[in-house]
Motif scaffolding. Structure first.
Motif, PDB file in Angstrom:
ATOM      1  N   GLY A 175      47.572 -19.313  84.892  1.00  0.00           N
ATOM      2  CA  GLY A 175      49.004 -19.401  85.195  1.00  0.00           C
ATOM      3  C   GLY A 175      49.252 -19.828  86.629  1.00  0.00           C
ATOM      4  O   GLY A 175      50.240 -20.520  86.935  1.00  0.00           O
ATOM      5  N   VAL A 176      48.349 -19.426  87.544  1.00  0.00           N
ATOM      6  CA  VAL A 176      48.474 -19.825  88.954  1.00  0.00           C
ATOM      7  C   VAL A 176      48.346 -21.348  89.061  1.00  0.00           C
ATOM      8  O   VAL A 176      49.065 -21.996  89.829  1.00  0.00           O
ATOM      9  N   TYR A 177      47.429 -21.926  88.286  1.00  0.00           N
ATOM     10  CA  TYR A 177      47.260 -23.386  88.282  1.00  0.00           C
ATOM     11  C   TYR A 177      48.494 -24.086  87.719  1.00  0.00           C
ATOM     12  O   TYR A 177      48.865 -25.173  88.155  1.00  0.00           O
ATOM     13  N   LYS A 178      49.129 -23.455  86.740  1.00  0.00           N
ATOM     14  CA  LYS A 178      50.359 -24.026  86.161  1.00  0.00           C
ATOM     15  C   LYS A 178      51.413 -24.184  87.251  1.00  0.00           C
ATOM     16  O   LYS A 178      52.060 -25.229  87.382  1.00  0.00           O
ATOM     17  N   ALA A 179      51.566 -23.117  88.063  1.00  0.00           N
ATOM     18  CA  ALA A 179      52.536 -23.162  89.168  1.00  0.00           C
ATOM     19  C   ALA A 179      52.151 -24.239  90.179  1.00  0.00           C
ATOM     20  O   ALA A 179      53.002 -24.985  90.685  1.00  0.00           O
TER      21      ALA A 179
END
Length: 854
Positions: A175-179
């Motif tokens: 999810g951090v990569y999505k951001a």
């Protein structure tokens, strides 16, 4: 007084703080190494990264299988599989260390930039800092924790070690990569604007220092901020590919298997979701109509310009094609492109040879010069490997690398011969030369796809053209010319040996046609056509089932192209390598050493434009292929000593040699690539069996058989002799004789060596020699020069015995084995091919100057 940098510019105290923390802004300049030699800008061109940024692919768009592979088979393979699993993990751990160092390099300037944002002299605002470095700290912490947890598992490795939970946790934090991805485009734009507005930030962003691995001698490397901001996007794809490899080598009953499967599922879902949202192309500039002009494709092509070959970087935008060359810039400045010409796609047409004028005739170098350069490059590679191991050999390695770069660049410039003709309806015509019809088809299809849209002709003002050309440097997707010297040492050197390929069948054609396939492999940075199936007439489901043996020279990819044969006689009289047959489909597979280097056939399917071609392949390394199996066989001709065959036949030259030569001279002497193009392996085996059993119908079979199969049978006969034609005993003397400098001494020695051969060997060699000379007389038609023929036959007729090849030689790799003696073997045969006719009787009568035993 303020401190000065090496360039004489005043530095603020916060920059001093940055330098004292390990940031060195005055190291290697752009375009120069520390010793002043020219270098190319640091770019990590990962082959696992597609232009769509996040789809896991191999080079050239070859999709990685979306489904996890099966676990390993039970038995002895499990232990080997666990060892492979450790190797995969060790490699990934090493790349994790590099990735963490790259993230650290980004974080290093972030802290002082943030600290100065609230002072009276801010370089960037807090908002700009947070936009550019968004989520970098979080990503760094995730991977540092993962690295620290994985490291002890690798160090204390055994079959009970489990790592699946670590990869599962890593996947759950995507999810951090999505951001990060959502913010990526804004981060790049902000960084670019800040660089233009602030020279201090520009200096920082162009000279970030990345620490090398702990075990590396290289302390740091200089990288741009733009390159580092791309790393997190690249990383997710790599992690997904590693999960594929781990599952491949993890038994199904291992505790890791379900955890790794789950991690792969999460990663693939993540990639699929963000791939749908990402715009795969960055915008160059906005056109006067307000539409976005985007880069679709770019690459290095050889242009025929002013009767000479020039390497150009060609950029295909949504509405025009731009041809540029790299400008020489002063030290410290960005590399820049200079536009040579552009054509609006609305005005672009593809010329045929009939429509073009004669000023674009293609000057093709003799192939012996190309082959000779390949040999030189191979020898340089061997020297570089040896010097790397020598104490204080690093300086010499750099000099050798520079020399190899020059030679590879020359080869890249002079090897392409396939024309790609473009014409501006309102202006000039242009000619590019490509080494493969695959590339030509790619460019043509990309242009034609864009031309289907309602395009308007555009004329760029000088300012617009300058802006567009300037944008090419940042937009380009291909950064370095494809030569070995531009690759990392860690990259696979490719395969050396023989690839056996069976092209089985194809389906998916919409209507019946006359269909055939060609096979290409890469070598020395470009692709070469190596084999061709027969034409299957009037069918939508061809069943070729033809086997080929393809020689590999550091190859990493196999390409299959499917054509519809053109029988229109008006189009067949093409010159200049013009290909008139229509490409129906094309595809490429990576030659993974682990997959192909097994004794068993590996079956695969390649998809191309809705067509599926089924094929199988297996690989034999060069060192194995050079081994001759001693034979006690006395019947037949293959694998039997030549004197046994001639005595039985009561002949001076074996029947098989005479018949194959006669057939090639009757109907194959005009065949392009005769002896170089592979014959169908099944046909060769049929002929081999016929000669071995002395079938009465052999002459009828020869007259009906494909000529390349007959040429291949002759080559196979010489290759399978228990002892090479020029004998094991004389091999060292041939090697010494060819290296003599004095022409008279060389002549004396080389003729004496021929006289020293047993009579059947000598008669057969002289017969073959005269035949090959007659083949070379037709070089303008068959493209086979004396040097080409020497390259094909030299290593077959003359090779060291196993004891000789291992004696005193420090051969370190397959490429060393390939290059160590091959050049001399080719030169020996070439010497005799270039020599005036040699008579058996005259040779035996003439004692020359000495007759000592060899």
């Amino acid at each position: 007084m303020e401190p000065l940098s090496a360039r004489g510019l005043p530095r603020l105290s916060w920059i001093d703080t940055l330098y004292s923390n390990g940031y060195e802004g005055d190291g290697a300049e752009d375009g120069k190494s520390q010793d002043g030699s020219e270098t190319l800008p640091y770019i990590d061109e990962s082959p696992t990264m597609s232009p769509q940024l996040c789809t896991p692919q191999g080079p050239d768009g070859v999709m990685v299988s979306p489904t996890p592979p099966e676990g390993l088979l039970p038995g002895g393979d499990i232990e080997k599989g666990l060892e492979m699993k450790k190797l995969v993990l060790s490699g990934f751990l090493a790349s994790e260390e590099i990735y963490i160092n790259q993230l650290e390099a980004l974080l290093l300037p972030m802290r002082p930039l943030k600290a100065t944002a609230t002072t009276s002299q801010p370089v960037l605002t807090i908002q700009q800092v947070e936009t550019i470095f968004y989520k970098i700290q979080d990503i760094f912490e995730i991977h540092k924790e993962f690295y620290d947890a994985l490291l002890p598992n690798i160090r204390q490795w055994d079959e009970k070690v489990t790592v699946g939970h670590l990869f599962q946790k890593l996947a759950s934090q995507l999810g951090v990569y999505k951001a990060f991805v959502d913010n990526y485009k804004v981060a790049l734009e902000t960084a670019e604007k800040c660089s233009q507005a602030n020279s201090q930030f520009q200096k920082i962003s162009e000279n970030l220092k990345v620490k090398g691995p702990k075990d590396s001698k290289d302390c740091t490397s200089t990288v741009t901020m733009e390159a580092l901001l791309y790393k997190p996007i690249d990383r997710v794809t790599r992690s997904t590919l590693v999960l594929h490899d781990l599952l491949k080598h993890t038994p199904k009953d291992h505790p890791d298997f379900p955890l790794l499967q789950d991690a792969l599922r999460i990663s693939q879902n993540f990639l699929s979701s963000i791939n749908e949202e990402l715009d795969p192309r960055r915008t160059a500039v906005t056109t006067p109509k307000g539409e976005a002009r985007q880069l679709v494709k770019d690459g290095f092509l050889v242009e025929m310009s002013e009767s000479s070959r020039k390497l150009r970087h060609v950029f295909l935008f949504t509405d025009l094609l731009l041809c540029a060359k790299m400008k020489k810039t002063s030290v410290g400045r960005h590399q820049q492109y200079e536009c040579k010409w552009y054509i609006p796609l609305a005005d672009l047409t593809f010329q045929t040879l009939d429509e073009s004028d004669s000023c674009h005739s293609i000057q093709v170098l003799p192939e012996d010069e190309i082959e000779e350069m390949k040999m030189k490059i191979s020898l340089l590679k061997s020297e570089i490997q040896k010097e790397k191991k020598a104490p204080k050999g690093q300086n010499r390695v750099e000099r050798l690398r520079k020399k190899m770069n020059e030679q590879e660049s020359w080869l890249l410039l002079h090897s392409p011969t396939i024309p790609f003709r473009l014409h501006n309806k309102h202006g000039k015509s242009y000619l590019f030369l490509l080494s493969s019809d695959y590339e030509r088809s790619e460019w043509r299809e990309s242009i034609q796809k864009l031309q289907k849209k309602d395009l308007q002709a555009c004329v760029l003002s000088s300012v617009e053209l300058q802006v567009l050309t300037s944008s090419c440097f940042k937009l380009r997707t291909v950064h370095n010319i494809p030569v070995t010297s531009n690759k990392d040492d860690e990259e696979t050197p490719g395969l050396y040996g023989f690839l056996h390929v069976i092209v089985h069948s194809a389906k998916g054609f919409k209507e019946s046609a006359n269909l055939y396939c060609t096979l290409e492999v890469d070598s020395f940075g470009y692709f070469v056509s190596k084999a061709k199936t027969r034409v299957f007439l009037d069918t939508a489901e061809p069943q070729w089932n033809e086997e080929f043996e393809i020689e590999l020279e550091g190859s990493q990819f196999l390409r299959i192209l499917c054509y519809e044969k053109c029988y229109d006689k008006s189009m067949l009289n093409k010159e200049d390598n013009e290909i008139v047959d229509k490409i129906m489909g094309k595809g490429q597979v990576q030659l993974d050493p682990q997959t192909v280097q097994s004794k068993n056939w590996h079956m695969d399917v390649i998809e191309m434009n809705g067509i599926k071609v089924e094929f199988s392949m297996k690989f034999t390394s060069r060192d194995l292929s050079l081994k001759r199996t001693p034979s006690k066989k006395q019947s037949g001709v293959f694998g039997v000593k030549i004197n046994v065959v001639t005595k039985r036949e009561r002949s001076k030259v074996p029947y098989i040699v005479r018949q194959c030569i006669e057939e090639v001279e009757k109907r194959g002497i005009d065949e392009v690539g005769i002896y170089r193009i592979s014959g169908v392996a099944t046909d060769i085996q049929t002929l081999k069996a016929a000669f071995d059993t002395n079938t009465k119908d052999i002459l009828v079979m020869l007259s009906d058989m494909d000529i390349n199969a007959i040429a291949g049978t002759l080559k196979l006969y010489f290759r399978e002799l228990p002892e090479p034609l020029l004998t094991d005993r004389l091999y060292p003397a041939f090697m010494e004789g060819i290296s003599l400098s004095d022409p008279a001494a060389k002549e004396n020695c080389m003729m004496h060596l021929l006289r020293s051969l047993p009579d059947p060997n000598l008669m057969t060699f002289l017969t073959l020699l005269e035949h090959l000379k007659r083949v070379a007389e037709k070089e303008p038609i068959n493209k086979m020069s004396l040097h080409n023929l020497a390259t094909v036959f030299g290593p077959t007729l003359l090779r060291p015995s196993e004891s000789e090849s291992s004696k005193g030689q420090n051969i370190t790799s397959a490429s060393d084995i390939w290059s160590h003696d091959v050049m001399a073997q080719v030169q020996v045969l070439l010497y005799y091919l270039q020599h005036p006719p040699i008579s058996f009787a005259e040779l035996k009568r003439n004692t020359l100057y000495f007759s000592t035993d060899v």
